[in-house]
Design an enzyme around this catalytic site. Structure first.
Site, PDB file in Angstrom:
ATOM      1  N   ARG A   9       0.714  -1.122   0.142  1.00 35.44           N
ATOM      2  CA  ARG A   9       0.115   0.418   0.209  1.00 35.44           C
ATOM      3  C   ARG A   9       0.572   1.420   0.163  1.00 35.44           C
ATOM      4  NH1 ARG A   9      -4.838  -0.705   4.269  1.00 35.44           N
ATOM      5  NH2 ARG A   9      -6.528  -2.083   2.569  1.00 35.44           N
ATOM      6  N   CYS A  10       1.966   1.558  -0.151  1.00 32.17           N
ATOM      7  CA  CYS A  10       2.778   2.633   0.382  1.00 32.17           C
ATOM      8  C   CYS A  10       3.550   2.408  -1.007  1.00 32.17           C
ATOM      9  CB  CYS A  10       4.160   1.589   1.065  1.00 32.17           C
ATOM     10  SG  CYS A  10       5.610   2.698   1.447  1.00 32.17           S
ATOM     11  N   LYS A  11       3.382   4.055  -1.351  1.00 26.72           N
ATOM     12  CA  LYS A  11       4.012   4.354  -2.864  1.00 26.72           C
ATOM     13  C   LYS A  11       5.523   4.121  -2.669  1.00 26.72           C
ATOM     14  CE  LYS A  11       4.156   7.991  -6.482  1.00 26.72           C
ATOM     15  NZ  LYS A  11       4.608   9.195  -5.730  1.00 26.72           N
TER      16      LYS A  11
END
Length: 114
Positions: A9-11
């Site tokens: 979920r972390c860019k």
């Protein structure tokens, strides 16, 4: 082989993983939010990173702000907090056999992949 402690979920984490894959680097993805972390795994990461436990904590996470922020915690207590709340681990972390980096920028990723 490189290991990436990854949060899909972390860019920044996705970017780091894509960079490794684009460089054709063999990578093992550690989904620490799903599988958790042990005290020993964190100690090994800290040793490879050459950092203190507080330096790998995401201090903007609500769990940190609400439960730990103004407390005087020992290194052991900080490690335990990360084990109990893996969301607190800074990400992504890329490591090889001997060293690790917090891979939030291109330069740090390049420093470990060559």
């Amino acid at each position: 082989i490189m290991i990436i402690y990854h949060n899909s979920r972390c860019k920044k984490s996705r970017e780091a993983l894509n960079l490794l894959l684009n460089k054709k680097i063999e990578v093992q993805v550690m989904e620490y939010l799903k599988n958790g972390l042990t005290i020993n795994e964190i100690k090994i990461l800290l040793d490879k990173l050459k950092l203190n436990p507080i330096e790998i904590v995401r201090k903007k996470e609500n769990i940190w702000k609400n439960q730990f922020k103004n407390k005087k915690l020992s290194n052991k207590e900080i490690i335990n907090a990360i084990v109990e709340n893996p969301i607190l681990l800074e990400r992504p972390i890329i490591c090889n056999e001997n060293e690790a980096v917090i891979a939030r920028c291109y330069e740090s990723i390049m420093s470990i992949t060559g």
